[in-house]
Scaffold this motif. Structure first.
Motif, PDB file in Angstrom:
ATOM      1  N   PRO A   9       0.407  -1.265  -0.144  1.00 29.04           N
ATOM      2  CA  PRO A   9       0.033  -0.330  -0.020  1.00 29.04           C
ATOM      3  C   PRO A   9       0.999   1.171  -0.086  1.00 29.04           C
ATOM      4  CG  PRO A   9      -0.703  -1.640   1.859  1.00 29.04           C
ATOM      5  CD  PRO A   9       0.613  -2.552   1.486  1.00 29.04           C
ATOM      6  N   SER A  10       0.382   1.960  -0.819  1.00 31.06           N
ATOM      7  CA  SER A  10       1.160   3.330  -0.739  1.00 31.06           C
ATOM      8  C   SER A  10       2.014   4.500   0.776  1.00 31.06           C
ATOM      9  CB  SER A  10       0.394   5.108  -2.057  1.00 31.06           C
ATOM     10  OG  SER A  10      -1.032   4.519  -1.349  1.00 31.06           O
ATOM     11  N   ILE A  11       0.826   3.973   0.941  1.00 29.32           N
ATOM     12  CA  ILE A  11       1.068   4.211   3.092  1.00 29.32           C
ATOM     13  C   ILE A  11       1.962   3.805   3.012  1.00 29.32           C
ATOM     14  CG2 ILE A  11      -0.760   3.268   4.009  1.00 29.32           C
ATOM     15  CD1 ILE A  11       0.302   7.289   4.827  1.00 29.32           C
ATOM     16  N   VAL A  12       2.264   3.043   3.266  1.00 25.80           N
ATOM     17  CA  VAL A  12       3.233   1.888   3.495  1.00 25.80           C
ATOM     18  C   VAL A  12       4.960   2.173   3.254  1.00 25.80           C
ATOM     19  CG1 VAL A  12       4.305  -0.338   4.062  1.00 25.80           C
ATOM     20  CG2 VAL A  12       1.950   0.045   4.360  1.00 25.80           C
ATOM     21  N   TYR A  13       4.972   3.190   1.890  1.00 28.18           N
ATOM     22  CA  TYR A  13       5.372   3.569   1.338  1.00 28.18           C
ATOM     23  C   TYR A  13       6.501   5.046   1.694  1.00 28.18           C
ATOM     24  CZ  TYR A  13       6.038   0.126  -2.800  1.00 28.18           C
ATOM     25  OH  TYR A  13       6.639  -0.702  -3.449  1.00 28.18           O
ATOM     26  N   GLY A  14       5.199   5.477   2.230  1.00 25.77           N
ATOM     27  CA  GLY A  14       5.637   6.471   2.698  1.00 25.77           C
ATOM     28  C   GLY A  14       5.993   6.828   4.089  1.00 25.77           C
ATOM     29  N   PHE A  60      10.079   7.728   5.405  1.00 26.89           N
ATOM     30  CA  PHE A  60      10.044   8.521   5.926  1.00 26.89           C
ATOM     31  C   PHE A  60      11.081   8.154   7.295  1.00 26.89           C
ATOM     32  CE2 PHE A  60       9.501  10.679  10.511  1.00 26.89           C
ATOM     33  CZ  PHE A  60       9.627  11.638   9.973  1.00 26.89           C
ATOM     34  N   ALA A  61      10.505   7.105   7.265  1.00 25.42           N
ATOM     35  CA  ALA A  61      12.013   6.056   8.277  1.00 25.42           C
ATOM     36  C   ALA A  61      12.947   5.569   7.965  1.00 25.42           C
ATOM     37  CB  ALA A  61      11.180   5.282   8.934  1.00 25.42           C
ATOM     38  N   PHE A  62      12.924   4.937   6.465  1.00 23.61           N
ATOM     39  CA  PHE A  62      15.120   5.007   6.243  1.00 23.61           C
ATOM     40  C   PHE A  62      15.018   6.008   5.391  1.00 23.61           C
ATOM     41  CE2 PHE A  62      17.026   3.336   2.542  1.00 23.61           C
ATOM     42  CZ  PHE A  62      17.926   2.620   3.027  1.00 23.61           C
ATOM     43  N   LEU A  96      14.926  15.535  -2.615  1.00 23.44           N
ATOM     44  CA  LEU A  96      15.637  13.532  -3.101  1.00 23.44           C
ATOM     45  C   LEU A  96      14.997  13.100  -1.918  1.00 23.44           C
ATOM     46  CD1 LEU A  96      17.645  12.581  -4.002  1.00 23.44           C
ATOM     47  CD2 LEU A  96      19.357  12.744  -1.814  1.00 23.44           C
ATOM     48  N   ALA A  97      14.016  12.732  -0.515  1.00 25.16           N
ATOM     49  CA  ALA A  97      13.880  11.632  -0.315  1.00 25.16           C
ATOM     50  C   ALA A  97      12.604  11.341  -0.757  1.00 25.16           C
ATOM     51  CB  ALA A  97      13.606  12.371   1.540  1.00 25.16           C
ATOM     52  N   GLY A  98      12.069  12.523  -0.867  1.00 25.84           N
ATOM     53  CA  GLY A  98      10.896  12.681  -1.791  1.00 25.84           C
ATOM     54  C   GLY A  98      10.816  11.523  -3.129  1.00 25.84           C
TER      55      GLY A  98
END
Lengths: 295, 265
Positions: free
Chosen positions: A114-119, A123-125, A143-145
């Protein structure tokens, strides 16, 4: 003899049903477009497009437009080489072994997250974990985005590229090899040129879709930032606004302290037009391809 | 004319041997597709491989440019010498081998590029890019396959707009700039009409002056018309190999006789 319904009547009923179902698809499309247009058009002025936001979602959305465009460019730069490389490996080089199977399963799984998990992962990584190793304050950056979005579109890029590569007839490879070309020369001269339009089309469509995604960048993009990504000092390491996330934060606050309740519609309209412009090359390439393909 | 040439062939000194196989076996996994093939293919002649479908004639053809390497689990034992070099020795340069041994496929398969781009494909891959040289090779190659007069003003047309016969000639022309010695032809006329077939056969007879040609064909009449030597294959074995006139008139093996008289095939 049993009574049968006249097949001509059945034909008419079936045809009518299929037509109605098809029309039903059009309704939401038109609805979305017309409502956005009706409410959003009044918001869009030259100032709206070219100035920065002020307090309470007043002002314009210029930084968000630029942010989304830069995000798309970053996503292409990261995902295309990796995705194309993986696609070439999988379709041209890989043997049918366990490793290949694992890679393929990995790609399918990547597409299913799910895309929110990517979000959250992004953020975390990219922001917190990698940020701590960098000398500069690498926080919620462009860059992170881009890296997060790239990760999300990677399966699309790989799948589109693989399909395009596999659509190139086998005899192109055979001829090239029989002329003394190496495997890489064969890919470079006899396969890639013929697959390129398909690769670009698939990639652009995938990335156009990602450009409108909110969830993957919702923890990274700034909700409100009255300036452009700080190109002068930090380049890609600066914070940014994006259209989908700004749309979300304005809409979430309508009725609280947003001046104009139509602002979210204006942003939505701009986003839709922007995505259309981004995917336009793909649409044109595909149309040309349909006319020109002959093998 | 040809008949005359064949009849006097026995009086000629022994021809130079271009390809020589010794105890050649080929396996696809557990399946043995070629069984103990021993043959000598003479330089500057047309040698035909005939036999029913699945007898291994195309497989044998692809032994000579090692295109079988592309098939997983394909294993070759025995020796294959081309100009006295064993092409299955480890360390054999496949690029040089395939430049030297060109191949024409069953279906005309030009790239969906211009006529010009098709012919210079091999040169570009091998790093030649000077326009004057490319132009020269395009003209020479098209002249060799007798297409130059017809196509010299249409070089930038898509090759797929040509007739099938012209496409197949173009595929032959595409080989020539990389300077092969041997041209392998895998049923080159099977998708052409009789008139086109005849013209391609005439071209083959011209080309053999400079190249050694090995042709796989289903068409017995074609083998009789164009080849000087012929091998009859059956179930992976080379049953009989000799001068075409002898194979077709006085076959030594009963199976050859049965095949050419149409008892199976």
């Amino acid at each position: 003899m049993r009574h049968r319904i006249d097949p001509k009547i059945v034909e008419k009923v079936v045809f009518g049903f299929l037509l109605i179902v098809s029309m039903l698809i059009l309704i939401p499309i038109l609805w979305v477009f017309l409502i956005t247009l009706k409410n959003g058009l009044s918001v869009i002025t030259w100032d709206f497009l070219t100035t920065s936001p002020t307090m309470n979602a007043g002002g314009g959305i210029y930084p968000a437009i630029i942010g989304t465009l830069l995000l798309v460019v970053g996503t292409v730069i990261v995902s295309l080489p990796i995705g194309l490389g993986a696609a070439i490996y999988l379709s041209e080089y890989s043997a049918k072994n366990l490793l290949t199977r694992i890679i393929r399963i990995g790609i399918v799984s990547l597409a299913g997250i799910p895309s929110i998990v990517y979000g959250l992962f992004g953020f975390a990584f990219f922001v917190i974990f990698l940020g701590q190793f960098l000398p500069i304050d690498w926080r919620k950056s462009l860059l992170a985005g881009s890296l997060t979005l790239a990760l999300m579109v990677l399966p699309v890029v790989i799948t589109a590229s693989r399909e395009a590569l596999e659509a190139v007839p086998e005899h192109f490879r055979e001829v090239s090899l029989s002329l003394g070309a190496t495997k890489w020369q064969t890919i470079r001269y006899a396969v890639l040129p013929h697959a390129l339009p398909g690769i670009l089309t698939g990639t652009i469509l995938g990335i156009g879709r990602a450009a409108g995604e909110t969830a993957p960048i919702i923890f990274i993009a700034s909700a409100w930032l009255a300036r452009l990504p700080n190109i002068g000092n930090y380049y890609i390491f600066s914070g940014f606004m994006a259209l989908p996330t700004y749309l979300y934060s304005t809409f979430a606050n309508v009725g609280k302290y947003i001046e104009n309740p139509n602002t979210p519609y204006g942003i939505a309209l701009v986003l839709m037009i922007l995505v259309f412009i981004i995917t336009l090359p793909a649409i044109l390439i595909r149309a040309k391809l349909r006319r020109g393909r002959k093998w | 004319m040809d008949k005359y040439l064949m009849d006097t062939a026995a009086l000629e000194p022994v021809a130079q041997i271009k390809i020589k196989t010794t105890n050649l076996d080929l396996f696809y996994g557990d399946f043995q597709a070629l069984i103990n093939v021993n043959m000598e293919i003479a330089a500057n002649k047309i040698t035909a491989l005939i036999g029913p479908s699945g007898c291994g004639k195309s497989t044998l053809l692809r032994v000579f440019n090692r295109m079988n390497d592309l098939i997983e689990e394909c294993q070759v034992t025995g020796t294959v010498l081309i100009d006295d070099q064993d092409i299955y020795l480890p360390g054999t340069d496949l690029i040089d081998l395939r430049k030297k041994v060109g191949m024409v496929f069953q279906r005309p398969n030009p790239f969906p590029l211009s006529i010009y781009e098709n012919i210079v494909f091999g040169l570009k891959v091998h790093g030649l890019a000077r326009k004057s040289e490319l132009d020269y090779h395009v003209e020479q190659s098209l002249k060799e396959v007798m297409l130059w007069d017809k196509l010299k003003d249409k070089l930038h047309r898509n090759a797929l707009s040509l007739t099938l016969e012209q496409q197949q000639r173009l595929c032959i022309a595409r080989l020539l700039p990389v300077k092969p010695d041997i041209i392998l032809m895998d049923e080159p006329c099977s998708s052409l009409d009789p008139v086109s077939t005849q013209r391609v056969e005439e071209l083959m007879k011209v080309l053999k002056e400079e190249y050694t040609i090995v042709i796989v064909t289903h068409n017995m009449a074609q083998a009789a018309r164009v080849s000087e030597e012929a091998g009859f294959m059956l179930l992976g074995q080379l049953v009989e190999f000799g001068r075409t006139s002898q194979i077709f008139t006085t076959p030594k093996d009963k199976r050859t006789e049965d095949y050419i008289t149409g008892r199976y095939g």
